[in-house]
Design an enzyme around this catalytic site. Structure first.
Site, short mmCIF file in Angstrom:
data_model
loop_
_atom_site.label_atom_id
_atom_site.label_comp_id
_atom_site.label_asym_id
_atom_site.label_seq_id
_atom_site.Cartn_x
_atom_site.Cartn_y
_atom_site.Cartn_z
N LYS A 137 34.93 42.07 32.81
CA LYS A 137 34.66 42.62 34.15
C LYS A 137 33.98 43.96 33.97
O LYS A 137 34.19 44.64 32.97
CB LYS A 137 35.98 42.81 34.91
CG LYS A 137 35.82 42.85 36.39
CD LYS A 137 35.51 41.47 36.94
CE LYS A 137 35.75 41.34 38.41
NZ LYS A 137 35.97 39.94 38.79
N1 GLU Z 1 33.45 37.97 40.45
C1 GLU Z 1 33.82 36.61 40.53
C2 GLU Z 1 35.28 36.44 40.12
O1 GLU Z 1 36.04 37.36 40.15
C3 GLU Z 1 32.87 35.68 39.79
C4 GLU Z 1 32.77 35.91 38.33
C5 GLU Z 1 31.66 35.08 37.67
O2 GLU Z 1 31.08 34.24 38.33
O3 GLU Z 1 31.44 35.31 36.49
O4 GLU Z 1 35.71 35.36 39.82
#
Ligand code: GLU
Length: 447
Positions: A137
């Site tokens: 993240k």
């Molecule tokens: N931000 C989204 C999540 O928390 C998508 C992450 C992604 O598609 O890599 O799942």
């Protein structure tokens, strides 16, 4: 203030107050500040599930820490000519099952502990839906609502440049999250591609379809939430007819979840957003509200619903409550007042570990975040696959594959819950940890 520490929950200070019997074995005492710390929330469930699994102590230790944490300070020229320096993070929690994967968020309250927690949730989420990614993240501390497009673009490009050696289609693949979108992904993809001297569209997902994005990606998290609601109803012997839903948050996840649930015949009686909340016992016309928001820039002022208090709204009686905004919405302070039968977590970390116990005593059926909102990353996986083969699927194909993966994950989680006599959240963690522990063991130690 977030507690920016990597000490596992088990050895955190035992300040005072909050007794948590459900998690008693791993986190017997927790202050409200600790309860609301996302890394603490993650670590508490992780430790509890690991204990239930009788996890090998070495693997336990490995998975308690992120693999890599990067902090960058990004100078950006603002529109008025001044220079601002923004702090950004990228945490890669695990690459055991494949490249690190996860979104990037822009918000004033981003912290390293939050990004750490979100990175590990990505690891567990990808494992729950069994896609070949680890977890990561990113985040930048900034207030995007106060920044121009030009400022956002310059900040995004400089952040990407700072991370250039750590991201890539085989390394770490970012995606949108809170306050980032397809345009943000296009800037990242372009910056990365300029550095590589070639177009590399698989470096990010959630791009515009014209640049190698996947059809259906934008709606995928909301769609996944709707599939979880369908499955939960079937499992509990309930029907869509007469099923009242309250959606908290009307961003990408909440608005798409509400729209798709509405289309499927659910009655959306309440919707909250950061600046207001709406209620209509007969059901809100969701497509009408989306149109209204496009024109007015806010959900407020929508004629066909009553304006209510947003904190009170989530405690009203309904069959399904969908928190779809941010962390710490359901805590020891309000969990007792919830009156839903099903909690379907569209957001990451909306419920604290202390609230888990309260929900369990109230017999609320929880679809935990790492299952319920996994539709987004699942469609991201499809996007990455399509980019790498250069062949793109129809929206119907994407949706059909998404539904199949989400349904299977639901069955895996409730199956685990039944077998191990734990709640759905712990079942999801156990399933995920089991899968990640397996590949970690199989790969062995590089020393
Ligand atoms: N931000 C989204 C999540 O928390 C998508 C992450 C992604 O598609 O890599 O799942």
């Amino acid at each position: 203030m977030a507690i920016e520490s990597l000490i596992p929950a088990t050895s955190r200070s035992n300040e005072k107050e909050q007794r948590n019997t459900y998690m008693a074995t791993v986190a017997p005492v927790m202050s409200l500040e600790q309860e609301k710390n996302p890394w603490q929330a993650q670590a508490t469930r992780f430790d509890f599930a690991a204990k239930k699994l009788n996890l090998d102590p070495g693997i336990w230790k490995i998975l308690s820490y992120p693999t890599r944490e990067i902090i960058v300070h990004i100078p950006v020229q603002m529109d008025d000519g001044s220079i601002e320096v923004f702090t950004g993070y990228r945490v890669q929690h695990s690459i055991s099952r494949g490249p690190a994967k996860g979104g990037i968020r822009y918000a004033p309250d981003v912290s390293l502990d939050e990004v750490r927690a979100l990175a590990s949730w990505m690891t567990w989420k990808c494992a729950v839906v069994n896609i070949p990614f680890g977890g990561a993240k990113g985040g930048i501390i900034c207030d995007p609502k106060k920044m121009s497009q030009g400022e956002l673009e310059r900040m995004t490009r400089r952040y990407t440049a700072s991370l250039i050696e750590f991201i890539g289609p085989e390394k770490d693949v970012p995606a949108p999250d809170m306050n980032t979108n397809e345009q943000t992904m296009a800037w990242i993809m372009d910056t990365y591609s300029m550095h590589m001297g070639q177009t590399c569209n698989a470096v990010v997902t959630g791009k515009p379809v014209s640049l190698g994005g996947s059809k259906g990606r934008r709606e995928a998290t909301g769609r996944g939430v709707s599939v979880m609601c369908d499955e939960a109803l079937k499992y509990l012997g309930m029907t869509i007819e007469g099923c009242r839903v309250i959606v908290q948050g009307f961003g990408n996840v909440g608005s798409n979840a509400a729209a798709i649930l509405y289309q499927k015949g659910y009655t959306i009686i309440g919707i909250t957003e950061w600046d207001g909340a709406l209620y209509n016992e007969q059901g809100i016309d969701v497509p009408g509200l989306i149109e209204h928001r496009k024109l007015a820039g806010t959900i407020n002022g929508f004629a066909k619903a009553e304006s209510v208090d947003k904190d009170e709204l989530i405690t009203r009686r309904c069959e399904i409550l969908v928190p779809a905004a941010t962390e710490n919405v359901i805590t020891s302070e309000n969990a007792d007042r919830l009156r839903c039968r099903i909690l379907c977590e569209g957001a990451n970390g909306p419920t604290t570990s202390v609230a888990d116990e309260i929900l369990e005593t109230k017999n609320i059926f929880v679809m935990p975040d790492i299952l319920a909102n996994a539709g987004g990353v699942t469609a991201s996986y499809f996007e990455w696959v399509q980019d790498r083969m250069g062949y793109f699927w129809t929206e119907a194909e994407v949706n059909q594959r998404l539904d199949a993966i989400m349904t299977e994950a639901f069955r895996d989680v409730v199956g685990y819950a039944e077998t191990h006599k734990v709640n759905n959240r712990i079942a999801a963690y156990m399933l995920a940890i089991d899968r990640v522990a397996y590949t970690t063991k199989q790969r062995g130690m590089y020393a």
